[in-house]
Design a protein around this motif. Sequence first.
Motif, PDB file in Angstrom:
ATOM      1  N   THR A  80     117.889 -53.744  -8.132  1.00 51.08           N
ATOM      2  CA  THR A  80     119.162 -53.087  -8.431  1.00 51.08           C
ATOM      3  C   THR A  80     120.061 -54.038  -9.223  1.00 51.08           C
ATOM      4  O   THR A  80     120.415 -55.119  -8.747  1.00 51.08           O
ATOM      5  CB  THR A  80     119.871 -52.681  -7.116  1.00 51.08           C
ATOM      6  N   HIS A  81     120.383 -53.624 -10.432  1.00 49.43           N
ATOM      7  CA  HIS A  81     121.269 -54.374 -11.329  1.00 49.43           C
ATOM      8  C   HIS A  81     122.662 -54.483 -10.703  1.00 49.43           C
ATOM      9  O   HIS A  81     123.091 -53.561 -10.007  1.00 49.43           O
ATOM     10  CB  HIS A  81     121.334 -53.578 -12.649  1.00 49.43           C
ATOM     11  N   PRO A  82     123.375 -55.590 -10.969  1.00 48.01           N
ATOM     12  CA  PRO A  82     124.729 -55.711 -10.394  1.00 48.01           C
ATOM     13  C   PRO A  82     125.654 -54.532 -10.737  1.00 48.01           C
ATOM     14  O   PRO A  82     126.545 -54.210  -9.939  1.00 48.01           O
ATOM     15  CB  PRO A  82     125.256 -57.034 -10.970  1.00 48.01           C
ATOM     16  N   HIS A  83     125.430 -53.888 -11.880  1.00 48.10           N
ATOM     17  CA  HIS A  83     126.248 -52.704 -12.214  1.00 48.10           C
ATOM     18  C   HIS A  83     126.129 -51.631 -11.136  1.00 48.10           C
ATOM     19  O   HIS A  83     127.049 -50.856 -10.918  1.00 48.10           O
ATOM     20  CB  HIS A  83     125.783 -52.059 -13.533  1.00 48.10           C
ATOM     21  N   HIS A  84     124.945 -51.547 -10.513  1.00 49.71           N
ATOM     22  CA  HIS A  84     124.687 -50.478  -9.540  1.00 49.71           C
ATOM     23  C   HIS A  84     124.711 -50.979  -8.102  1.00 49.71           C
ATOM     24  O   HIS A  84     124.309 -50.263  -7.192  1.00 49.71           O
ATOM     25  CB  HIS A  84     123.337 -49.816  -9.847  1.00 49.71           C
ATOM     26  N   ALA A  85     125.188 -52.214  -7.923  1.00 53.06           N
ATOM     27  CA  ALA A  85     125.184 -52.808  -6.578  1.00 53.06           C
ATOM     28  C   ALA A  85     125.990 -51.939  -5.608  1.00 53.06           C
ATOM     29  O   ALA A  85     125.555 -51.698  -4.473  1.00 53.06           O
ATOM     30  CB  ALA A  85     125.754 -54.225  -6.627  1.00 53.06           C
ATOM     31  N   GLU A  86     127.122 -51.457  -6.067  1.00 48.92           N
ATOM     32  CA  GLU A  86     127.938 -50.669  -5.151  1.00 48.92           C
ATOM     33  C   GLU A  86     127.268 -49.337  -4.795  1.00 48.92           C
ATOM     34  O   GLU A  86     127.162 -48.985  -3.621  1.00 48.92           O
ATOM     35  CB  GLU A  86     129.327 -50.404  -5.724  1.00 48.92           C
ATOM     36  N   SER A  87     126.768 -48.641  -5.804  1.00 47.94           N
ATOM     37  CA  SER A  87     126.197 -47.318  -5.516  1.00 47.94           C
ATOM     38  C   SER A  87     124.906 -47.410  -4.690  1.00 47.94           C
ATOM     39  O   SER A  87     124.550 -46.476  -3.991  1.00 47.94           O
ATOM     40  CB  SER A  87     125.964 -46.534  -6.812  1.00 47.94           C
ATOM     41  N   GLU A  88     124.221 -48.577  -4.755  1.00 52.53           N
ATOM     42  CA  GLU A  88     122.962 -48.686  -4.013  1.00 52.53           C
ATOM     43  C   GLU A  88     123.046 -49.615  -2.803  1.00 52.53           C
ATOM     44  O   GLU A  88     122.021 -49.904  -2.170  1.00 52.53           O
ATOM     45  CB  GLU A  88     121.832 -49.123  -4.959  1.00 52.53           C
ATOM     46  N   LYS A  89     124.246 -50.066  -2.482  1.00 52.26           N
ATOM     47  CA  LYS A  89     124.358 -51.094  -1.423  1.00 52.26           C
ATOM     48  C   LYS A  89     123.782 -50.644  -0.078  1.00 52.26           C
ATOM     49  O   LYS A  89     123.297 -51.470   0.690  1.00 52.26           O
ATOM     50  CB  LYS A  89     125.807 -51.559  -1.256  1.00 52.26           C
ATOM     51  N   ASP A  90     123.794 -49.353   0.176  1.00 53.44           N
ATOM     52  CA  ASP A  90     123.273 -48.872   1.458  1.00 53.44           C
ATOM     53  C   ASP A  90     121.770 -48.594   1.440  1.00 53.44           C
ATOM     54  O   ASP A  90     121.177 -48.361   2.482  1.00 53.44           O
ATOM     55  CB  ASP A  90     124.023 -47.603   1.888  1.00 53.44           C
ATOM     56  N   VAL A  91     121.178 -48.590   0.258  1.00 49.91           N
ATOM     57  CA  VAL A  91     119.725 -48.331   0.199  1.00 49.91           C
ATOM     58  C   VAL A  91     118.908 -49.567  -0.149  1.00 49.91           C
ATOM     59  O   VAL A  91     117.718 -49.630   0.142  1.00 49.91           O
ATOM     60  CB  VAL A  91     119.360 -47.192  -0.793  1.00 49.91           C
ATOM     61  N   VAL A  92     119.555 -50.565  -0.777  1.00 52.18           N
ATOM     62  CA  VAL A  92     118.788 -51.742  -1.176  1.00 52.18           C
ATOM     63  C   VAL A  92     118.889 -52.826  -0.095  1.00 52.18           C
ATOM     64  O   VAL A  92     119.970 -53.167   0.359  1.00 52.18           O
ATOM     65  CB  VAL A  92     119.217 -52.267  -2.578  1.00 52.18           C
ATOM     66  N   SER A  93     117.719 -53.293   0.329  1.00 48.89           N
ATOM     67  CA  SER A  93     117.663 -54.384   1.307  1.00 48.89           C
ATOM     68  C   SER A  93     116.412 -55.185   0.990  1.00 48.89           C
ATOM     69  O   SER A  93     115.511 -54.691   0.301  1.00 48.89           O
ATOM     70  CB  SER A  93     117.557 -53.823   2.722  1.00 48.89           C
ATOM     71  N   ALA A  94     116.357 -56.397   1.524  1.00 46.97           N
ATOM     72  CA  ALA A  94     115.171 -57.224   1.289  1.00 46.97           C
ATOM     73  C   ALA A  94     113.917 -56.485   1.774  1.00 46.97           C
ATOM     74  O   ALA A  94     112.898 -56.448   1.073  1.00 46.97           O
ATOM     75  CB  ALA A  94     115.319 -58.567   1.989  1.00 46.97           C
ATOM     76  N   ALA A  95     114.008 -55.870   2.944  1.00 49.37           N
ATOM     77  CA  ALA A  95     112.835 -55.180   3.510  1.00 49.37           C
ATOM     78  C   ALA A  95     112.375 -54.041   2.606  1.00 49.37           C
ATOM     79  O   ALA A  95     111.168 -53.861   2.368  1.00 49.37           O
ATOM     80  CB  ALA A  95     113.174 -54.654   4.901  1.00 49.37           C
ATOM     81  N   LYS A  96     113.344 -53.285   2.079  1.00 49.35           N
ATOM     82  CA  LYS A  96     113.021 -52.166   1.183  1.00 49.35           C
ATOM     83  C   LYS A  96     112.346 -52.686  -0.099  1.00 49.35           C
ATOM     84  O   LYS A  96     111.352 -52.124  -0.573  1.00 49.35           O
ATOM     85  CB  LYS A  96     114.319 -51.421   0.836  1.00 49.35           C
ATOM     86  N   LEU A  97     112.889 -53.754  -0.648  1.00 47.11           N
ATOM     87  CA  LEU A  97     112.328 -54.330  -1.873  1.00 47.11           C
ATOM     88  C   LEU A  97     110.910 -54.858  -1.631  1.00 47.11           C
ATOM     89  O   LEU A  97     110.013 -54.643  -2.453  1.00 47.11           O
ATOM     90  CB  LEU A  97     113.226 -55.470  -2.386  1.00 47.11           C
ATOM     91  N   VAL A  98     110.717 -55.513  -0.514  1.00 52.34           N
ATOM     92  CA  VAL A  98     109.392 -56.050  -0.173  1.00 52.34           C
ATOM     93  C   VAL A  98     108.394 -54.895  -0.087  1.00 52.34           C
ATOM     94  O   VAL A  98     107.270 -54.975  -0.595  1.00 52.34           O
ATOM     95  CB  VAL A  98     109.449 -56.839   1.157  1.00 52.34           C
ATOM     96  N   ASP A  99     108.829 -53.829   0.525  1.00 51.66           N
ATOM     97  CA  ASP A  99     107.998 -52.645   0.681  1.00 51.66           C
ATOM     98  C   ASP A  99     107.592 -52.064  -0.684  1.00 51.66           C
ATOM     99  O   ASP A  99     106.416 -51.833  -0.958  1.00 51.66           O
ATOM    100  CB  ASP A  99     108.821 -51.635   1.501  1.00 51.66           C
ATOM    101  N   LEU A 100     108.572 -51.860  -1.560  1.00 51.48           N
ATOM    102  CA  LEU A 100     108.299 -51.277  -2.883  1.00 51.48           C
ATOM    103  C   LEU A 100     107.484 -52.220  -3.763  1.00 51.48           C
ATOM    104  O   LEU A 100     106.742 -51.777  -4.650  1.00 51.48           O
ATOM    105  CB  LEU A 100     109.612 -50.904  -3.582  1.00 51.48           C
ATOM    106  N   ALA A 101     107.613 -53.514  -3.509  1.00 47.36           N
ATOM    107  CA  ALA A 101     106.925 -54.509  -4.338  1.00 47.36           C
ATOM    108  C   ALA A 101     105.445 -54.652  -3.985  1.00 47.36           C
ATOM    109  O   ALA A 101     104.725 -55.426  -4.615  1.00 47.36           O
ATOM    110  CB  ALA A 101     107.617 -55.867  -4.224  1.00 47.36           C
ATOM    111  N   ALA A 102     104.982 -53.897  -3.002  1.00 47.55           N
ATOM    112  CA  ALA A 102     103.575 -54.019  -2.598  1.00 47.55           C
ATOM    113  C   ALA A 102     102.616 -53.490  -3.668  1.00 47.55           C
ATOM    114  O   ALA A 102     101.448 -53.863  -3.712  1.00 47.55           O
ATOM    115  CB  ALA A 102     103.353 -53.279  -1.277  1.00 47.55           C
ATOM    116  N   HIS A 103     103.099 -52.628  -4.544  1.00 49.63           N
ATOM    117  CA  HIS A 103     102.246 -52.049  -5.597  1.00 49.63           C
ATOM    118  C   HIS A 103     101.748 -53.148  -6.553  1.00 49.63           C
ATOM    119  O   HIS A 103     102.539 -53.990  -6.974  1.00 49.63           O
ATOM    120  CB  HIS A 103     103.061 -51.013  -6.366  1.00 49.63           C
ATOM    121  N   PRO A 104     100.439 -53.132  -6.889  1.00 50.41           N
ATOM    122  CA  PRO A 104      99.897 -54.228  -7.726  1.00 50.41           C
ATOM    123  C   PRO A 104     100.513 -54.339  -9.118  1.00 50.41           C
ATOM    124  O   PRO A 104     100.435 -55.403  -9.725  1.00 50.41           O
ATOM    125  CB  PRO A 104      98.396 -53.908  -7.811  1.00 50.41           C
TER     126      PRO A 104
END
Length: 285
Positions: A80-104
Motif C-alpha cells: 500500500t502506497h503512502p497515498h493510500h495509507a489512510e484508506s487501507e489502514k484497517d486492511v493492511v497489516s504485516a500478517a496480511k502482506l505475508v499471506d498475499l506474498a506467498a504467491h511465487p
Amino acid sequence: MSGKKKKRDLPPIAPVGAPFVDSHCHLTYGTLGKDVEAVVQRAHEVGVAGMLTISTKLETFPEVLAMAERFPGVWASVGTHPHHAESEKDVVSAAKLVDLAAHPKVIAIGEAGLDYFYDRSPRDIQQAVFREHIAAARETGLPLVIHTREAEEDTAAILEEETARGPFPFVMHCFSSAPWLAEKALELGGYVSFSGIVTFKKGESVREAATRTPLERMLVETDAPFLAPEPYRGRVCEPAHAAVTLRYLADLKGVSAEDLARITSENFFRLFARAEPPAAFRKAA
Ligand SMILES: [Zn+2]
Ligand SMILES: [Zn+2]
C-alpha cells in the motif's frame, strides 16, 4: 517555443545490447494496461527483458498479480502506497502482506513509505503502515520497495530503528531525495533505484546521489507510466524508456550501457532473489 522538439521528431529508443530489468513500473495503470502486449513487446525490443510491476493498494493487488501471471519476466509486488495509507489502514497489516506474498510471482513488498510532498494520508498513519510493510519484509525475506518523497529525516529514522530491530532487504525506488539519504540507505545495506528523473535538467541532486551510489547497489527503473526520461519527457512513460535512463546512468558512471545492463541485472536478481531470470538472461550469461 521552437526549442521544444515536436513529438514526431524524437528518435526511436536505441536498444541496449544486453538484457536488463525495469525494477519498478505500473503495467496495470491506464494506457499501459490497455495496450500491455505491445508495451511488453516494445520493452523486449530494446533489452528490457524483465519488469517488476508494482502494487499501490491491496484493493487492486489482484490486477497486479494477474498482470505478472500473464508474462514470463514480469513479477509483482504487494503493498500500500503512502497515498493510500489512510484508506487501507484497517486492511493492511504485516500478517496480511505475508499471506498475499506467498504467491511465487510476488517477489517484493511495497511500494510503501512516506510521501510528505503530497501528504495524502496523515503522517502518523503513513508511518504506521510503512512499519507494517517493514515487518512483512523482515518476515518473508522479500525486499521492501520504498517510496519516499520530502521525508528524509523520518525515513532515515525509521530505517535505522527498524534495521536495528532486525535487518530486512530494501530498495529506495525512484530516488529523488537528498543524496545523504542514499548514503544512509547504502550504509544500512539497501539498494538505490534511479528513474528518468536523473536525466531531467533539474535532476542535479539525483545525479549526485547516482554518483555516490556504487554500481553493485544500483538499479534502474521507469516508474512508468510516469516520468519519461529526456528527451521523451511529457510522453506516457513505458518500460522501454528504461533503456534511455540506463544509457544516461552508464555515461554518468563511466561504463558501457551493456556493462550497466549486466551489473544492474545481477543486482536485481541478487536483491529480488525469488525472481527467476527469464530465457533472455540465461542466454546472456
Ligand atoms: Zn513511488
Ligand atoms: Zn511507483
